[in-house]
Design a protein around this motif. Sequence first.
Motif, short mmCIF file in Angstrom:
data_model
loop_
_atom_site.label_atom_id
_atom_site.label_comp_id
_atom_site.label_asym_id
_atom_site.label_seq_id
_atom_site.Cartn_x
_atom_site.Cartn_y
_atom_site.Cartn_z
N MET A 1 0.84 -1.18 0.00
CA MET A 1 0.00 0.00 0.00
C MET A 1 0.89 1.25 0.00
O MET A 1 1.85 1.34 0.77
CB MET A 1 -0.89 -0.01 1.23
N ALA A 2 0.59 2.19 -0.82
CA ALA A 2 1.38 3.42 -0.94
C ALA A 2 1.08 4.37 0.21
O ALA A 2 -0.04 4.43 0.71
CB ALA A 2 1.07 4.10 -2.27
N ASP A 3 2.11 5.09 0.62
CA ASP A 3 1.94 6.11 1.66
C ASP A 3 1.42 7.40 1.04
O ASP A 3 1.50 7.61 -0.17
CB ASP A 3 3.28 6.40 2.34
N THR A 4 0.93 8.28 1.90
CA THR A 4 0.50 9.61 1.48
C THR A 4 1.58 10.60 1.89
O THR A 4 2.04 10.59 3.02
CB THR A 4 -0.82 9.99 2.17
N TYR A 5 2.00 11.42 0.95
CA TYR A 5 3.01 12.44 1.21
C TYR A 5 2.38 13.80 0.98
O TYR A 5 1.63 13.99 0.03
CB TYR A 5 4.21 12.24 0.28
N SER A 6 2.70 14.72 1.87
CA SER A 6 2.11 16.06 1.73
C SER A 6 3.07 17.10 2.26
O SER A 6 4.01 16.80 3.00
CB SER A 6 0.79 16.14 2.49
N GLN A 7 2.79 18.32 1.90
CA GLN A 7 3.55 19.47 2.36
C GLN A 7 2.55 20.61 2.51
O GLN A 7 2.26 21.32 1.56
CB GLN A 7 4.62 19.81 1.34
N ILE A 8 1.98 20.74 3.70
CA ILE A 8 0.95 21.74 3.95
C ILE A 8 1.38 22.56 5.16
O ILE A 8 1.59 22.03 6.24
CB ILE A 8 -0.42 21.07 4.23
N TYR A 9 1.51 23.86 4.96
CA TYR A 9 1.91 24.76 6.03
C TYR A 9 0.82 25.81 6.22
O TYR A 9 0.50 26.56 5.29
CB TYR A 9 3.24 25.44 5.70
N LEU A 10 0.26 25.85 7.42
CA LEU A 10 -0.85 26.75 7.70
C LEU A 10 -0.55 27.65 8.89
O LEU A 10 -0.04 27.19 9.92
CB LEU A 10 -2.12 25.94 8.01
N GLN A 11 -0.88 28.93 8.74
CA GLN A 11 -0.82 29.86 9.86
C GLN A 11 -2.26 30.10 10.33
O GLN A 11 -3.12 30.44 9.53
CB GLN A 11 -0.19 31.20 9.47
N PHE A 12 -2.48 29.89 11.61
CA PHE A 12 -3.78 30.15 12.23
C PHE A 12 -3.68 31.41 13.07
O PHE A 12 -2.68 31.62 13.76
CB PHE A 12 -4.19 28.99 13.14
N VAL A 13 -4.73 32.21 13.04
CA VAL A 13 -4.81 33.41 13.87
C VAL A 13 -6.18 33.41 14.52
O VAL A 13 -7.19 33.26 13.83
CB VAL A 13 -4.64 34.70 13.03
N ALA A 94 -12.28 32.92 27.40
CA ALA A 94 -12.83 32.25 26.21
C ALA A 94 -12.19 32.83 24.96
O ALA A 94 -11.81 34.00 24.92
CB ALA A 94 -14.35 32.44 26.14
N TRP A 95 -12.07 31.98 23.94
CA TRP A 95 -11.64 32.45 22.63
C TRP A 95 -12.86 32.94 21.88
O TRP A 95 -13.96 32.42 22.04
CB TRP A 95 -11.00 31.30 21.83
N GLN A 96 -12.66 33.92 21.04
CA GLN A 96 -13.74 34.43 20.19
C GLN A 96 -14.02 33.43 19.08
O GLN A 96 -13.13 32.69 18.65
CB GLN A 96 -13.32 35.78 19.61
N GLU A 97 -15.25 33.39 18.62
CA GLU A 97 -15.58 32.52 17.50
C GLU A 97 -14.80 32.96 16.27
O GLU A 97 -14.43 34.11 16.13
CB GLU A 97 -17.08 32.60 17.19
N GLY A 98 -14.58 32.03 15.38
CA GLY A 98 -13.90 32.34 14.13
C GLY A 98 -12.39 32.29 14.26
O GLY A 98 -11.84 32.22 15.36
N TYR A 99 -11.74 32.32 13.12
CA TYR A 99 -10.29 32.28 13.05
C TYR A 99 -9.88 32.61 11.62
O TYR A 99 -10.69 32.58 10.70
CB TYR A 99 -9.75 30.90 13.45
N GLY A 100 -8.62 32.91 11.46
CA GLY A 100 -8.04 33.05 10.14
C GLY A 100 -7.09 31.89 9.91
O GLY A 100 -6.42 31.45 10.85
N VAL A 101 -7.05 31.39 8.70
CA VAL A 101 -6.07 30.35 8.36
C VAL A 101 -5.52 30.69 6.98
O VAL A 101 -6.28 31.00 6.05
CB VAL A 101 -6.67 28.93 8.43
N PHE A 102 -4.19 30.68 6.87
CA PHE A 102 -3.51 31.10 5.66
C PHE A 102 -2.44 30.08 5.32
O PHE A 102 -1.71 29.63 6.20
CB PHE A 102 -2.89 32.49 5.86
N SER A 103 -2.35 29.72 4.05
CA SER A 103 -1.39 28.69 3.63
C SER A 103 -0.14 29.31 3.02
O SER A 103 -0.20 30.38 2.41
CB SER A 103 -2.05 27.73 2.63
N TYR A 104 0.97 28.60 3.18
CA TYR A 104 2.26 29.07 2.70
C TYR A 104 3.00 27.94 2.00
O TYR A 104 2.80 26.76 2.30
CB TYR A 104 3.13 29.56 3.86
N SER A 105 3.90 28.31 1.12
CA SER A 105 4.76 27.33 0.46
C SER A 105 5.98 27.06 1.34
O SER A 105 6.29 27.81 2.27
CB SER A 105 5.21 27.85 -0.91
N HIS A 106 6.68 26.00 1.02
CA HIS A 106 7.88 25.61 1.76
C HIS A 106 8.91 26.74 1.79
O HIS A 106 9.59 26.95 2.80
CB HIS A 106 8.48 24.34 1.15
#
Length: 153
Positions: A1-13, A94-106
């Motif tokens: 069975m093949a593995d899954t490879y990924s490169q995902i970088y996320l900034q959460f605010v 408490a944290w406020q509802e909602g968030y920001g999420v932004f993706s970046y390259s390597h």
Amino acid sequence: MADTYSQIYLQFVFTVKNRESLIPRENKEELHKYISGLVRNRKAKMLAIHCMPDHVHLFVGFRPVLSISDFIKELKVESNEFVNAQKWTKQKFAWQEGYGVFSYSHSHINSVIQYILNQEEHHRKRTFREEYHDFLKKFEVPFEDKHLFEFFE
């Protein structure tokens, strides 16, 4: 069975409810460690974290088997419970509802890490509102001010 490879970088605010400054400076390192543990427990990789008194930046190496919304919801719920259990604030935290999420390259990893680690310096020059608007504009995310975090400045 093949593995899954990924490169995902996320900034959460995400922010403290009502943008109150409730994260005590003397406890932020402990909160960094706690949230980093939550990230590791979900088999993601914490690349950088910085808690300001009223908001948090996380930069995470993300796995494709994770749901972004479930991931951030679980982090917020569990870290919220942790802060309340520590009794760092007089009122309920408490944290406020909602968030920001932004993706970046390597190729952006180092610059994003430095940006997050230098939050104190950034906020001497710009407010969180300005910073967050800049993110939304830079990433071309359509938004309406009335649907953003509650800003009290």
